[in-house]
Design a protein around this motif. Structure first.
Motif, PDB file in Angstrom:
ATOM      1  N   ALA A   1       0.186  -8.425   3.908  1.00  0.00           N
ATOM      2  CA  ALA A   1       1.379  -8.739   4.692  1.00  0.00           C
ATOM      3  C   ALA A   1       2.495  -7.712   4.502  1.00  0.00           C
ATOM      4  O   ALA A   1       2.364  -6.743   3.758  1.00  0.00           O
ATOM      5  N   ALA A   2       3.574  -7.999   5.182  1.00  0.00           N
ATOM      6  CA  ALA A   2       4.867  -7.323   5.031  1.00  0.00           C
ATOM      7  C   ALA A   2       4.796  -5.840   5.381  1.00  0.00           C
ATOM      8  O   ALA A   2       4.307  -5.473   6.444  1.00  0.00           O
ATOM      9  N   GLY A   3       5.297  -4.999   4.479  1.00  0.00           N
ATOM     10  CA  GLY A   3       5.440  -3.577   4.760  1.00  0.00           C
ATOM     11  C   GLY A   3       4.149  -2.860   5.104  1.00  0.00           C
ATOM     12  O   GLY A   3       4.156  -1.889   5.856  1.00  0.00           O
ATOM     13  N   PHE A   4       3.044  -3.316   4.575  1.00  0.00           N
ATOM     14  CA  PHE A   4       1.749  -2.709   4.880  1.00  0.00           C
ATOM     15  C   PHE A   4       1.501  -2.700   6.390  1.00  0.00           C
ATOM     16  O   PHE A   4       1.041  -1.704   6.948  1.00  0.00           O
ATOM     17  N   ILE A   5       1.840  -3.802   7.047  1.00  0.00           N
ATOM     18  CA  ILE A   5       1.659  -3.922   8.490  1.00  0.00           C
ATOM     19  C   ILE A   5       2.862  -3.318   9.216  1.00  0.00           C
ATOM     20  O   ILE A   5       2.716  -2.481  10.101  1.00  0.00           O
ATOM     21  N   ARG A   6       4.045  -3.780   8.837  1.00  0.00           N
ATOM     22  CA  ARG A   6       5.283  -3.346   9.494  1.00  0.00           C
ATOM     23  C   ARG A   6       5.394  -1.822   9.528  1.00  0.00           C
ATOM     24  O   ARG A   6       5.640  -1.229  10.576  1.00  0.00           O
ATOM     25  N   ASN A   7       5.184  -1.180   8.389  1.00  0.00           N
ATOM     26  CA  ASN A   7       5.328   0.271   8.329  1.00  0.00           C
ATOM     27  C   ASN A   7       4.302   0.996   9.191  1.00  0.00           C
ATOM     28  O   ASN A   7       4.609   2.027   9.802  1.00  0.00           O
TER      29      ASN A   7
ATOM     30  N   ARG B   1       3.779   3.317   1.930  1.00  0.00           N
ATOM     31  CA  ARG B   1       5.052   3.297   1.211  1.00  0.00           C
ATOM     32  C   ARG B   1       5.129   1.996   0.424  1.00  0.00           C
ATOM     33  O   ARG B   1       4.970   0.923   0.974  1.00  0.00           O
ATOM     34  N   GLY B   2       5.389   2.092  -0.862  1.00  0.00           N
ATOM     35  CA  GLY B   2       5.552   0.889  -1.671  1.00  0.00           C
ATOM     36  C   GLY B   2       4.239   0.220  -2.018  1.00  0.00           C
ATOM     37  O   GLY B   2       3.165   0.819  -1.938  1.00  0.00           O
ATOM     38  N   ASP B   3       4.348  -1.051  -2.378  1.00  0.00           N
ATOM     39  CA  ASP B   3       3.156  -1.774  -2.799  1.00  0.00           C
ATOM     40  C   ASP B   3       2.447  -2.409  -1.607  1.00  0.00           C
ATOM     41  O   ASP B   3       2.963  -2.421  -0.497  1.00  0.00           O
ATOM     42  N   VAL B   4       1.260  -2.891  -1.873  1.00  0.00           N
ATOM     43  CA  VAL B   4       0.476  -3.591  -0.867  1.00  0.00           C
ATOM     44  C   VAL B   4       0.532  -5.075  -1.226  1.00  0.00           C
ATOM     45  O   VAL B   4       0.003  -5.503  -2.259  1.00  0.00           O
ATOM     46  N   ASP B   5       1.226  -5.843  -0.373  1.00  0.00           N
ATOM     47  CA  ASP B   5       1.450  -7.265  -0.622  1.00  0.00           C
ATOM     48  C   ASP B   5       0.281  -8.097  -0.109  1.00  0.00           C
ATOM     49  O   ASP B   5       0.051  -8.174   1.100  1.00  0.00           O
TER      50      ASP B   5
ATOM     51  N   ALA C   1      10.462  -8.876  11.516  1.00  0.00           N
ATOM     52  CA  ALA C   1       9.472  -7.787  11.609  1.00  0.00           C
ATOM     53  C   ALA C   1       8.631  -7.655  10.349  1.00  0.00           C
ATOM     54  O   ALA C   1       7.552  -7.056  10.387  1.00  0.00           O
ATOM     55  N   THR C   2       9.106  -8.201   9.248  1.00  0.00           N
ATOM     56  CA  THR C   2       8.352  -8.159   7.993  1.00  0.00           C
ATOM     57  C   THR C   2       7.426  -9.360   7.864  1.00  0.00           C
ATOM     58  O   THR C   2       6.433  -9.308   7.148  1.00  0.00           O
TER      59      THR C   2
END
Length: 186
Positions: free
Chosen positions: A36-42, A57-61, A122-123
């Protein structure tokens, strides 16, 4: 699946690393489990900014839901399993069945329900791989804000938690990384 969700699925399937990581997480066999979250959004924001092959970017949630296994040690065990397969990834695994306590919310009913309490629309998006070629999308607020590059707080962050939402936008540098983003409130 709606046409916008199909677009997101297609973007993820053509991103070799993300598609692989979705498969790695699927192999855990956890109930109601998603990345979820930034993994998809980014990935979507990079695509809409015409950036192909952008790094993670960042971790994979990784979120999952099982009210019978709420001990945080379970999450750490799954993070270790993921790290053994892909040690270069910063994995973050959270059973959403216990996260309501930390967040001061009523108990969540599912992983998708938990996303309703996240800061930005969006997140609040997740994907999971089903088999070799199916990508399922979960988006409790829909995907329009994500695809239209709109930053909008969820109802839980629109008023009383507004400063958290605004701090996230500022500290994560989203407007510098993705200059076409705009606030839904302007």
């Amino acid at each position: 699946m709606t046409a916008p969700q199909s677009l997101i699925s297609s973007i993820l399937q053509t991103d070799t690393l993300r598609w692989h990581l979705l498969g790695v997480v699927a192999a855990l066999g956890l109930p109601d489990c998603w990345i979820a979250a930034g993994f998809i959004r980014n990935a979507i924001w990079d695509h809409l900014h015409r950036r192909s092959g952008a790094p993670l970017r960042g971790d994979v949630d990784v979120i999952w839901f099982d009210p019978e296994r709420c001990d945080p040690a379970q999450d750490r065990k799954h993070e270790a399993r993921l790290h053994a397969v892909e040690p270069s990834i910063a994995w973050s695994v959270k059973n959403q069945a216990r996260m309501h306590v930390r967040n001061g919310d009523a108990p969540y009913r599912s992983a998708t329900d938990a996303m309703r309490y996240w800061p930005e629309t969006a997140t609040a998006i997740a994907a999971r791989r089903l088999g070799s070629d199916i990508c399922e999308i979960a988006a409790p607020f829909g995907v329009d804000d994500l695809l239209n590059l709109l930053l909008r707080p969820t109802s839980h962050f629109a008023v009383e938690k507004r400063s958290i939402y605004e701090d996230r936008i500022r500290t994560k540098g989203w407007l510098s990384i993705w200059p076409h983003l705009r606030s839904a409130e302007n």
